[in-house]
Design an enzyme around this catalytic site. Structure first.
Site, mmCIF file in Angstrom:
data_model
loop_
_atom_site.group_PDB
_atom_site.id
_atom_site.type_symbol
_atom_site.label_atom_id
_atom_site.label_comp_id
_atom_site.label_asym_id
_atom_site.label_seq_id
_atom_site.Cartn_x
_atom_site.Cartn_y
_atom_site.Cartn_z
ATOM 1 N N LYS A 1 1.659 68.379 22.487
ATOM 2 C CA LYS A 1 1.750 69.826 22.231
ATOM 3 C C LYS A 1 2.437 70.087 20.890
ATOM 4 O O LYS A 1 2.004 70.943 20.113
ATOM 5 C CB LYS A 1 2.488 70.511 23.391
ATOM 6 C CG LYS A 1 1.625 70.564 24.641
ATOM 7 C CD LYS A 1 2.352 70.986 25.887
ATOM 8 C CE LYS A 1 1.418 70.808 27.090
ATOM 9 N NZ LYS A 1 2.066 71.089 28.371
ATOM 10 N N ASP B 1 1.477 79.573 30.383
ATOM 11 C CA ASP B 1 0.895 78.601 31.317
ATOM 12 C C ASP B 1 0.245 79.318 32.512
ATOM 13 O O ASP B 1 -0.359 78.677 33.374
ATOM 14 C CB ASP B 1 1.967 77.630 31.841
ATOM 15 C CG ASP B 1 1.801 76.227 31.259
ATOM 16 O OD1 ASP B 1 0.749 75.961 30.645
ATOM 17 O OD2 ASP B 1 2.718 75.402 31.432
ATOM 18 N N GLN C 1 7.698 72.325 31.374
ATOM 19 C CA GLN C 1 6.850 71.140 31.515
ATOM 20 C C GLN C 1 7.022 70.553 32.914
ATOM 21 O O GLN C 1 8.126 70.171 33.299
ATOM 22 C CB GLN C 1 7.209 70.100 30.436
ATOM 23 C CG GLN C 1 6.230 68.958 30.347
ATOM 24 C CD GLN C 1 4.824 69.397 29.922
ATOM 25 O OE1 GLN C 1 4.645 70.041 28.908
ATOM 26 N NE2 GLN C 1 3.833 69.052 30.717
#
Ligand code: NAD
Length: 280
Positions: free
Chosen positions: A49, A116, A93
């Site tokens: 990322k 997300d 994450q």
């Protein structure tokens, strides 16, 4: 041999467009990545990322916390990032160490910065087929289908995997595109039967080699979401060598869904930037 659905090539091409879009913004979009602990897998995802962000001109603030951090501290930091106007997106994450309440942490994120797409509001919007942040893996798969001109309307799709993070959002996103979706999981009685009769198979189980040549038929499209580190190599859930000789089209691992997921996360970040700047 089947057609290779090349997510790496496509994400590189789409990244150029995103980069051009970012270059026109007043400031660089900024993403906060929260990591708790030090799992190899999460380190790899975060590295990818950060590399992608650098390539397209986005910024990443990597907040890495030890696994003994207090949940209250994590939440108070998220609340601080929610208010910070220089930050446009926040992700946690996953997976988190077992002692952490993932839902409680995710729910602290402001839904306008939830790139997300995992907060209750965004999940509800996906559920209702309304415009919110679609989780990056699901969004990446839709973009892959769109760019390869694969129409999903009325297609029979078998989704293997039903996790809240991956399988369920993908199944809903496919349903929203007009597909007829069957969701399989560890209690499914005859997986082969369910996969063989599909037009498209999407697998997100985290079990290398789960989908063999006996699970597929000619003419099918196979999307392998699985990512497992095995003997230092990244492998998917599909026996690629054998399955690719039978089906019409297939995503490789690595180089299929993974790069599309990273691209889609940053596409969501730019969307969040535009959404938040119009609300200033
Ligand atoms: P998970 O362990 O939370 O869920 C796995 C799901 O697969 C479960 O719903 C389970 O019921 C199902 N399953 C497992 N074994 C099965 C079997 N034998 N038959 C039928 N169903 C079975 O995992 P997850 O977080 O959903 O991730 C799944 C995989 O996707 C992992 O390999 C993960 O690394 C990968 N992943 C890839 C991306 C990407 O961008 N490519 C993004 C996120 C996760």
């Amino acid at each position: 041999m089947s057609i290779i659905l090349d997510g790496k090539k496509l994400s590189n091409r789409l990244a150029l467009k995103l980069m051009a879009k970012i270059s026109k913004l007043a400031i660089n979009p900024k993403l906060v990545i929260i990591q708790i602990g030090n799992l190899d897998r999460t380190n790899v995802y975060i590295k990818k990322k950060k590399e992608f962000a650098e390539k397209i001109g986005a910024k990443v603030l990597h907040e890495k916390y030890p696994k003994n951090i207090q949940i209250e501290k994590v939440i108070s930091n998220i609340l601080k990032f929610n208010k910070d106007r220089s930050i446009h997106g926040i992700i946690v994450q996953l997976p988190l160490p077992k002692n952490f309440d993932t839902t409680r942490i995710i729910m602290a994120i402001d839904q306008r910065k939830d790139v997300d797409g995992l907060t209750a509001k965004n999940t509800r919007l996906l559920f209702d087929k309304k415009n919110g942040f679609v989780p990056a893996t699901a969004k990446g798969i839709l973009t892959l289908f769109k760019n390869y001109k694969i129409d999903l309307t009325g297609k029979k799709i078998t989704m293997v995997g039903q996790s809240s993070l991956v399988g369920r959002p993908i199944a809903l996103a496919l349903l929203n595109e007009g597909a007829t979706v069957t969701v399989c999981h560890t209690h499914t009685r005859n997986l082969k039967e369910e996969t063989k009769r599909a037009d498209i198979i999407v697998v997100a189980a985290g079990h290398p080699g789960l989908i063999t040549k006996n699970h597929v038929s000619s003419g099918q499209i196979v999307i392998d979401v699985g990512i497992t580190l095995k003997n230092g190599k990244v492998v998917g859930d599909v026996d690629y060598e054998k399955v690719s000789k039978i089906v019409k089209a297939i995503t490789p691992v690595p180089g299929g869904v993974g790069p599309m997921t990273v691209f889609s996360l940053f596409e969501n970040l730019v969307k969040a930037y535009l959404l938040n700047s119009s609300n200033l």
